[in-house]
Design a protein around this motif. Sequence first.
Motif, PDB file in Angstrom:
ATOM      1  N   PHE A 236      21.040 -16.142  -6.045  1.00  0.00           N
ATOM      2  CA  PHE A 236      20.852 -17.468  -5.455  1.00  0.00           C
ATOM      3  C   PHE A 236      21.257 -17.494  -3.987  1.00  0.00           C
ATOM      4  O   PHE A 236      20.517 -17.997  -3.129  1.00  0.00           O
ATOM      5  CB  PHE A 236      21.667 -18.488  -6.256  1.00  0.00           C
ATOM      6  CG  PHE A 236      21.780 -19.842  -5.611  1.00  0.00           C
ATOM      7  CD1 PHE A 236      20.704 -20.728  -5.604  1.00  0.00           C
ATOM      8  CD2 PHE A 236      22.965 -20.243  -5.007  1.00  0.00           C
ATOM      9  CE1 PHE A 236      20.806 -21.970  -5.001  1.00  0.00           C
ATOM     10  CE2 PHE A 236      23.081 -21.484  -4.409  1.00  0.00           C
ATOM     11  CZ  PHE A 236      22.000 -22.344  -4.401  1.00  0.00           C
ATOM     12  N   LEU A 237      22.419 -16.919  -3.672  1.00  0.00           N
ATOM     13  CA  LEU A 237      22.912 -16.942  -2.291  1.00  0.00           C
ATOM     14  C   LEU A 237      22.120 -16.011  -1.388  1.00  0.00           C
ATOM     15  O   LEU A 237      21.838 -16.333  -0.231  1.00  0.00           O
ATOM     16  CB  LEU A 237      24.392 -16.553  -2.262  1.00  0.00           C
ATOM     17  CG  LEU A 237      25.372 -17.534  -2.909  1.00  0.00           C
ATOM     18  CD1 LEU A 237      26.768 -16.936  -2.977  1.00  0.00           C
ATOM     19  CD2 LEU A 237      25.401 -18.861  -2.143  1.00  0.00           C
ATOM     20  N   ASP A 238      21.753 -14.847  -1.897  1.00  0.00           N
ATOM     21  CA  ASP A 238      21.113 -13.843  -1.051  1.00  0.00           C
ATOM     22  C   ASP A 238      19.630 -14.110  -0.831  1.00  0.00           C
ATOM     23  O   ASP A 238      19.087 -13.781   0.226  1.00  0.00           O
ATOM     24  CB  ASP A 238      21.301 -12.454  -1.671  1.00  0.00           C
ATOM     25  CG  ASP A 238      21.143 -11.347  -0.655  1.00  0.00           C
ATOM     26  OD1 ASP A 238      21.884 -11.362   0.349  1.00  0.00           O
ATOM     27  OD2 ASP A 238      20.279 -10.474  -0.835  1.00  0.00           O
ATOM     28  N   ALA A 247      13.445 -25.721  -3.441  1.00  0.00           N
ATOM     29  CA  ALA A 247      11.996 -25.918  -3.492  1.00  0.00           C
ATOM     30  C   ALA A 247      11.337 -24.804  -4.289  1.00  0.00           C
ATOM     31  O   ALA A 247      10.165 -24.912  -4.672  1.00  0.00           O
ATOM     32  CB  ALA A 247      11.416 -25.959  -2.071  1.00  0.00           C
ATOM     33  N   SER A 248      12.089 -23.740  -4.564  1.00  0.00           N
ATOM     34  CA  SER A 248      11.590 -22.602  -5.331  1.00  0.00           C
ATOM     35  C   SER A 248      12.083 -22.671  -6.772  1.00  0.00           C
ATOM     36  O   SER A 248      13.275 -22.819  -7.033  1.00  0.00           O
ATOM     37  CB  SER A 248      12.059 -21.290  -4.681  1.00  0.00           C
ATOM     38  OG  SER A 248      11.892 -20.199  -5.550  1.00  0.00           O
ATOM     39  N   THR A 249      11.158 -22.559  -7.710  1.00  0.00           N
ATOM     40  CA  THR A 249      11.526 -22.537  -9.129  1.00  0.00           C
ATOM     41  C   THR A 249      12.391 -21.319  -9.438  1.00  0.00           C
ATOM     42  O   THR A 249      13.332 -21.392 -10.242  1.00  0.00           O
ATOM     43  CB  THR A 249      10.258 -22.509 -10.006  1.00  0.00           C
ATOM     44  OG1 THR A 249       9.441 -23.637  -9.689  1.00  0.00           O
ATOM     45  CG2 THR A 249      10.619 -22.534 -11.481  1.00  0.00           C
ATOM     46  N   PHE A 250      12.081 -20.213  -8.793  1.00  0.00           N
ATOM     47  CA  PHE A 250      12.834 -18.970  -8.974  1.00  0.00           C
ATOM     48  C   PHE A 250      14.307 -19.177  -8.621  1.00  0.00           C
ATOM     49  O   PHE A 250      15.215 -18.840  -9.401  1.00  0.00           O
ATOM     50  CB  PHE A 250      12.208 -17.881  -8.093  1.00  0.00           C
ATOM     51  CG  PHE A 250      12.988 -16.600  -8.026  1.00  0.00           C
ATOM     52  CD1 PHE A 250      12.960 -15.689  -9.071  1.00  0.00           C
ATOM     53  CD2 PHE A 250      13.757 -16.302  -6.910  1.00  0.00           C
ATOM     54  CE1 PHE A 250      13.682 -14.507  -9.007  1.00  0.00           C
ATOM     55  CE2 PHE A 250      14.485 -15.130  -6.830  1.00  0.00           C
ATOM     56  CZ  PHE A 250      14.447 -14.228  -7.877  1.00  0.00           C
ATOM     57  N   ILE A 251      14.579 -19.748  -7.453  1.00  0.00           N
ATOM     58  CA  ILE A 251      15.955 -19.957  -7.002  1.00  0.00           C
ATOM     59  C   ILE A 251      16.653 -21.018  -7.842  1.00  0.00           C
ATOM     60  O   ILE A 251      17.827 -20.880  -8.218  1.00  0.00           O
ATOM     61  CB  ILE A 251      15.971 -20.357  -5.511  1.00  0.00           C
ATOM     62  CG1 ILE A 251      15.469 -19.190  -4.658  1.00  0.00           C
ATOM     63  CG2 ILE A 251      17.367 -20.767  -5.068  1.00  0.00           C
ATOM     64  CD1 ILE A 251      16.303 -17.932  -4.772  1.00  0.00           C
ATOM     65  N   VAL A 256      20.797 -22.766 -11.826  1.00  0.00           N
ATOM     66  CA  VAL A 256      21.153 -23.450 -13.074  1.00  0.00           C
ATOM     67  C   VAL A 256      21.848 -22.485 -14.039  1.00  0.00           C
ATOM     68  O   VAL A 256      22.869 -22.823 -14.657  1.00  0.00           O
ATOM     69  CB  VAL A 256      19.892 -24.056 -13.719  1.00  0.00           C
ATOM     70  CG1 VAL A 256      20.208 -24.570 -15.120  1.00  0.00           C
ATOM     71  CG2 VAL A 256      19.339 -25.182 -12.855  1.00  0.00           C
ATOM     72  N   ILE A 257      21.304 -21.263 -14.160  1.00  0.00           N
ATOM     73  CA  ILE A 257      21.913 -20.276 -15.063  1.00  0.00           C
ATOM     74  C   ILE A 257      23.342 -19.965 -14.622  1.00  0.00           C
ATOM     75  O   ILE A 257      24.262 -19.891 -15.441  1.00  0.00           O
ATOM     76  CB  ILE A 257      21.070 -18.986 -15.097  1.00  0.00           C
ATOM     77  CG1 ILE A 257      19.709 -19.252 -15.758  1.00  0.00           C
ATOM     78  CG2 ILE A 257      21.803 -17.884 -15.849  1.00  0.00           C
ATOM     79  CD1 ILE A 257      18.767 -18.066 -15.703  1.00  0.00           C
ATOM     80  N   SER A 258      23.531 -19.804 -13.310  1.00  0.00           N
ATOM     81  CA  SER A 258      24.867 -19.503 -12.790  1.00  0.00           C
ATOM     82  C   SER A 258      25.833 -20.654 -13.068  1.00  0.00           C
ATOM     83  O   SER A 258      26.961 -20.436 -13.540  1.00  0.00           O
ATOM     84  CB  SER A 258      24.790 -19.226 -11.284  1.00  0.00           C
ATOM     85  OG  SER A 258      26.068 -18.993 -10.752  1.00  0.00           O
TER      86      SER A 258
END
Length: 532
Positions: A236-238, A247-251, A256-258
């Motif tokens: 997430f940070l990197d 704005a990215s579903t990936f991020i 959320v998982i973290s």
Amino acid sequence: MSDAATVQGNESRSAAGGRNPWLIAIVVSIATFMLVLDTSIANVALRNIAGSLAAGMDESTWVITTYLVANSVIIPVSGWLTSVIGRKRYYMICVATFTLSSLLCGLAPNLPTLIAFRILQGLGGGGMAPSEQSILADTFPPEKRSQAFALYGIAVIVAPTVGPTIGGWLTDNFSWHWIFFINVPFGIMSLALVQWLVIEPDILERERQERLSKGLKVDWIGFILVAMALGCLEVFLDEGQRNDWFASTFITTFAVISAVSFLLLVPWEWTRRDPIVDIRLLFSRQFGMSFLVMMAVGAVLFSTTQLLPQLQQTTFDYTATLSGLSMMPGGIAMLMLMPISGFAAGVVQPRYLIMLGMSVIAVALWHTTSLTPDASFSFFAYARVYMMIGLPFLFIPISTAAYVGLPPQKTDQASSLINVARNIGGSIGVSLSNTVIAQNAQFHQSVLVGHTAQSSAAYQQTLRQVTNHFVAEGSPLVEARQQAVGWIGQEIGRQASLLAYVDVFFYCAIATAVLVPFALLLRPPKQVPAKR
């Protein structure tokens, strides 16, 4: 528990045996230097790696990200692994894994293979630093720990300083493969010296056998939660800035998982009889404050180590070697101050040294906000020196204060968590800095573009001067005017980027200054009773 008993307990857990403990400190610092060097040495070679392996720059950044993720996952569980495998045995496994994977990284034929070996390298490297700090904490009595951590700190803090220089020189003069090959001789030397000089104390071996005799119960749920919490946080940070954050579903998914994993991790580990991570340490006043301040140190150290070469190479057209050389004087200054800081930590309360170190860094960051478009090499060199003057008075007192009042059997867990703090802080600092740069550069560019209206007398004068320059170089008038417009556009982008970096230094200065009084929350060592 008396002071004598405390010292005796530390001696009985010493990794030196009958040898000089300073020899052990030097031995473990060799692998430390190799490990920390690798965290910064690859940054300057990403462009070369991408070109050599036919990959894009965005893809090549996973060479850094995957290493950091693997590091983040293994560090917090290293204390538990040490108690199960044995400290010396686990340390040698980590050094051997790191060394072998470094060789494989240098031989990687394509990007996916390189990324796979970087993950292996991160897993090996992640367990080294906690083991080393645990060895030092147990080998030296409390009154000498500050000097021991001063020697260790030379490797921890100087390595990121010389990393860009070495990485840039190897990349410019040989190839990117050598930034990994350079680890191999250091790793072999470290393994040989550890096997020869470092011992496994009898008391640690008895504790390990007692643990195994009760049946090895692996806290798999705790391990999975730690891996998901810290691994997803690192991604997430990197990768957040490159993927436009939420704005990215990936991020968003990784965020959320973290967050959910962290929320589940605390109560789960709190209630375990044999937790894989001792969460309770973070809720003690002394260690908890040391953890938070070490996060701040990591944020300052790693963000400035990345930002200055990045600024020089993108805005001032420095080569990788030249930008690395501008960092070198700071490393020399820190090398000279480490012994002084180690001595001072033995006679001055850690909280006062921490306040001094943070104040110096805040002033140094404030000085860096005077950066101008015509800044010279000496400006960057002195700016780095000013920042590095304060760091020895942070790293050593924090490392010393973190172990005050901890029972000996908590040393391994404490070492792991302190390294987690430095890494998380570094990732947060780098991520926030890059986000501010990207967003503020757009803002400053929009403001500067507003001054290029056709009605602006200053703009028209600049346009005429630049057009005449290109005409003097032989360009036709129409073409020279187009070149002038393009040059002004490039100059606006350069100045906007420069102003964004100045904003980051300003925010860092304010944040560091705000943290200064928090050091007073640390208890003086004499008021922290040793636990039975």
